[in-house]
Design a protein around this motif. Structure first.
Motif, PDB file in Angstrom:
ATOM      1  N   GLY A 262       0.766  -1.236   0.000  1.00 26.92           N
ATOM      2  CA  GLY A 262       0.000   0.000   0.000  1.00 26.92           C
ATOM      3  C   GLY A 262       0.790   1.275   0.000  1.00 26.92           C
ATOM      4  O   GLY A 262       0.201   2.366   0.071  1.00 26.92           O
ATOM      5  N   LYS A 323      -2.007  -2.171   5.951  1.00 27.52           N
ATOM      6  CA  LYS A 323      -1.837  -0.733   6.165  1.00 27.52           C
ATOM      7  C   LYS A 323      -2.888  -0.177   7.132  1.00 27.52           C
ATOM      8  O   LYS A 323      -4.089  -0.356   6.939  1.00 27.52           O
ATOM      9  N   ASN A 324      -2.410   0.443   8.207  1.00 27.53           N
ATOM     10  CA  ASN A 324      -3.232   1.099   9.238  1.00 27.53           C
ATOM     11  C   ASN A 324      -4.151   0.141   9.989  1.00 27.53           C
ATOM     12  O   ASN A 324      -5.110   0.574  10.639  1.00 27.53           O
ATOM     13  N   GLU A 325      -3.860  -1.155   9.939  1.00 30.52           N
ATOM     14  CA  GLU A 325      -4.737  -2.130  10.583  1.00 30.52           C
ATOM     15  C   GLU A 325      -4.588  -2.130  12.102  1.00 30.52           C
ATOM     16  O   GLU A 325      -3.493  -2.008  12.650  1.00 30.52           O
ATOM     17  N   ASN A 355     -10.118  -1.155  10.316  1.00 29.26           N
ATOM     18  CA  ASN A 355      -9.468   0.093   9.917  1.00 29.26           C
ATOM     19  C   ASN A 355      -8.436  -0.115   8.814  1.00 29.26           C
ATOM     20  O   ASN A 355      -7.506   0.679   8.650  1.00 29.26           O
ATOM     21  N   GLU A 357      -6.637  -0.086   5.313  1.00 31.12           N
ATOM     22  CA  GLU A 357      -6.642   0.715   4.095  1.00 31.12           C
ATOM     23  C   GLU A 357      -6.177  -0.169   2.942  1.00 31.12           C
ATOM     24  O   GLU A 357      -5.002  -0.522   2.839  1.00 31.12           O
ATOM     25  N   GLU A 361     -10.287   1.627  -0.184  1.00 31.05           N
ATOM     26  CA  GLU A 361     -11.129   1.800   0.990  1.00 31.05           C
ATOM     27  C   GLU A 361     -10.255   1.987   2.225  1.00 31.05           C
ATOM     28  O   GLU A 361      -9.084   1.600   2.248  1.00 31.05           O
ATOM     29  N   SER A 362     -10.838   2.559   3.275  1.00 35.43           N
ATOM     30  CA  SER A 362     -10.046   2.831   4.484  1.00 35.43           C
ATOM     31  C   SER A 362     -10.627   2.192   5.736  1.00 35.43           C
ATOM     32  O   SER A 362     -10.142   2.447   6.840  1.00 35.43           O
ATOM     33  N   ASP A 363     -11.643   1.365   5.584  1.00 38.81           N
ATOM     34  CA  ASP A 363     -12.273   0.760   6.769  1.00 38.81           C
ATOM     35  C   ASP A 363     -12.502  -0.735   6.567  1.00 38.81           C
ATOM     36  O   ASP A 363     -13.502  -1.293   6.996  1.00 38.81           O
TER      37      ASP A 363
END
Length: 418
Positions: A262, A323-325, A355, A357, A361-363
């Motif tokens: 990502g 990513k951002n999990e 969460n 990304e 999508e980001s969620d």
């Protein structure tokens, strides 16, 4: 510049051995043959990954033979020795379209090979409690960890210095230039340029240990790792353990690892950490854990640093490293020895990540239910024979990954020849 730094670090370890040598392992050396060992591990492995979106499933069954020879060290101030291994994997069942490459490579027609084999060796020197080894090895460090979770193990070629001159302290520094993955007998099919590693671990006391490591995979990323493990014993039957792990990754520009997870290839960075709390009472253990990923990309590994380089709590089929999990785990472990079946254990875990990304999508979310039984024969003619059966039920949003059910079954029997 980096090469000189790592050479200097290795020299420092050797100097430390001269200054700090106390209870020397080398002084107790009995000889090249006298301390030698020769072992063969018979491993029968079955792997079934059933994708629920109608993509090609992976189903494979194989028999592995893993032979390892470790010589002792010759006597004297500096001891000399040799390690060697031989691997043989035989396909028992698979086929075109459902092969799994981590078990068996494919031929030019896309068919899995019927068998594969590999051999390697390393020379080693020991002074006091410091060992220098060069050749084909199975490194097991938080920033360089070979994968042995399928039929045959992954191996690396390079140099590693390990020093244990101070009680409780282990220091490692090394450089590796080739990676032989699982399922592929080639010495370096992934064209590893180099990976430099340095770091160590220290057992402060019976309750507390710490570790700190750094690695540099050339043209891929630089990685930093830290660990703190602390146990609070309440009595002989109860204890509370906390395990904290953290990775910091600085990706090189246009790194494939960053792009695959990502990033945009422009000096991407990532931080992955986990904190697990484990309460043990008699035969039972209850674990809760939180894991969090932040930065420009997800956490990437097995890009020259080994397929087990992810020392975090929420790593099962999924590593929950996107990513951002953010992910939470609740798990339970049971040792059946208390109930009259020594050698039998069970673990169940549920992990949910959110969460994420991915795919614009980001969620995004993913979920895994993990179950594992393991039994080791305690005595008799089949002593040390082990059986392990694990199952993962994995579900995720479409932009995160395909839904699947996975079964892995292993039967292992170690034979000591020498």
């Amino acid at each position: 510049m980096h090469n000189r730094n790592y050479i200097a670090a290795a020299c420092t370890l050797l100097a430390l051995s001269i200054a700090q040598a106390h209870a020397s392992e080398q002084s107790d050396a009995k000889g090249f043959v006298e301390d030698a060992s020769l072992k063969v591990l018979l491993r029968n492995a079955y792997f079934n990954r059933d994708y629920k979106d109608k993509t090609n499933d992976a189903k494979v069954w194989g028999q592995g033979f893993i032979g390892t020879f470790e010589s002792g060290f010759t006597q004297g101030t500096i001891g000399f020795g040799v390690d060697a291994y031989g691997l043989l994997g035989i396909k028992l069942d698979s086929g075109r379209g459902r092969n799994y490459s981590a078990f068996f490579d494919t031929d030019s027609d896309g068919h899995p090979v019927d068998d594969l084999s590999e051999a390697g060796g390393a020379v080693k020197l020991r002074f006091s409690n410091t060992v220098l080894k060069y050749g084909n090895q199975f490194p097991s460090l938080p920033v360089l960890a070979y994968d042995d979770s399928r039929l045959l193990p992954q191996a690396f070629t390079g140099t590693l210095v390990t020093s244990k001159e101070i009680e409780g302290l282990e220091l490692n520094v090394g450089r590796f230039t080739a990676d032989s993955p699982m399922g592929d007998p080639a010495r370096d099919p992934n064209r590893l340029k180099s990976i430099d590693v340095i770091g160590g671990s220290y057992v402060v006391n019976d309750a507390l240990s710490v570790a700190l490591y750094h690695s540099d995979v050339e043209d891929t990323f630089k990685k930093y790792y830290g660990n703190v493990n602390y146990t609070i014993p309440f009595n002989a039957e109860q204890a509370l353990n906390f395990d904290f792990n953290i990775y910091r990754t600085d990706y090189d520009d246009n790194s494939d690892a960053a792009l695959d997870f990502g990033g945009d290839g422009n000096n991407d960075k990532n931080t992955l950490w986990s904190l697990a709390a484990k309460y043990s009472v008699g035969a039972h253990a209850f674990i809760i854990a939180h894991q969090r990923n932040t930065g420009d990309a997800g956490y990437a590994y097995d890009y020259g640093d080994g397929g087990s380089t992810i020392y975090v709590a929420n790593s099962y089929y999924s590593d929950f490293n996107l990513k951002n999990e953010r992910s939470w785990q609740a798990s339970y472990e049971l040792d059946f020895a208390t109930y009259g079946v020594p050698g039998l254990s069970y673990k169940v875990a549920y992990v949910r990540g959110s969460n994420i990304e991915a795919g614009g999508e980001s969620d995004g979310t993913e979920r895994e239910l993990f179950n594992q039984f393991k039994y080791v024969v305690q005595d008799g003619p089949a002593k040390d024979l082990s059986l392990k059966l694990r199952n993962s039920i994995y579900r995720a949003d479409n932009n995160v990954g395909p839904d699947l059910n996975e079964i892995r079954a292993f039967v292992e029997y170690p034979i000591s020849i020498l």
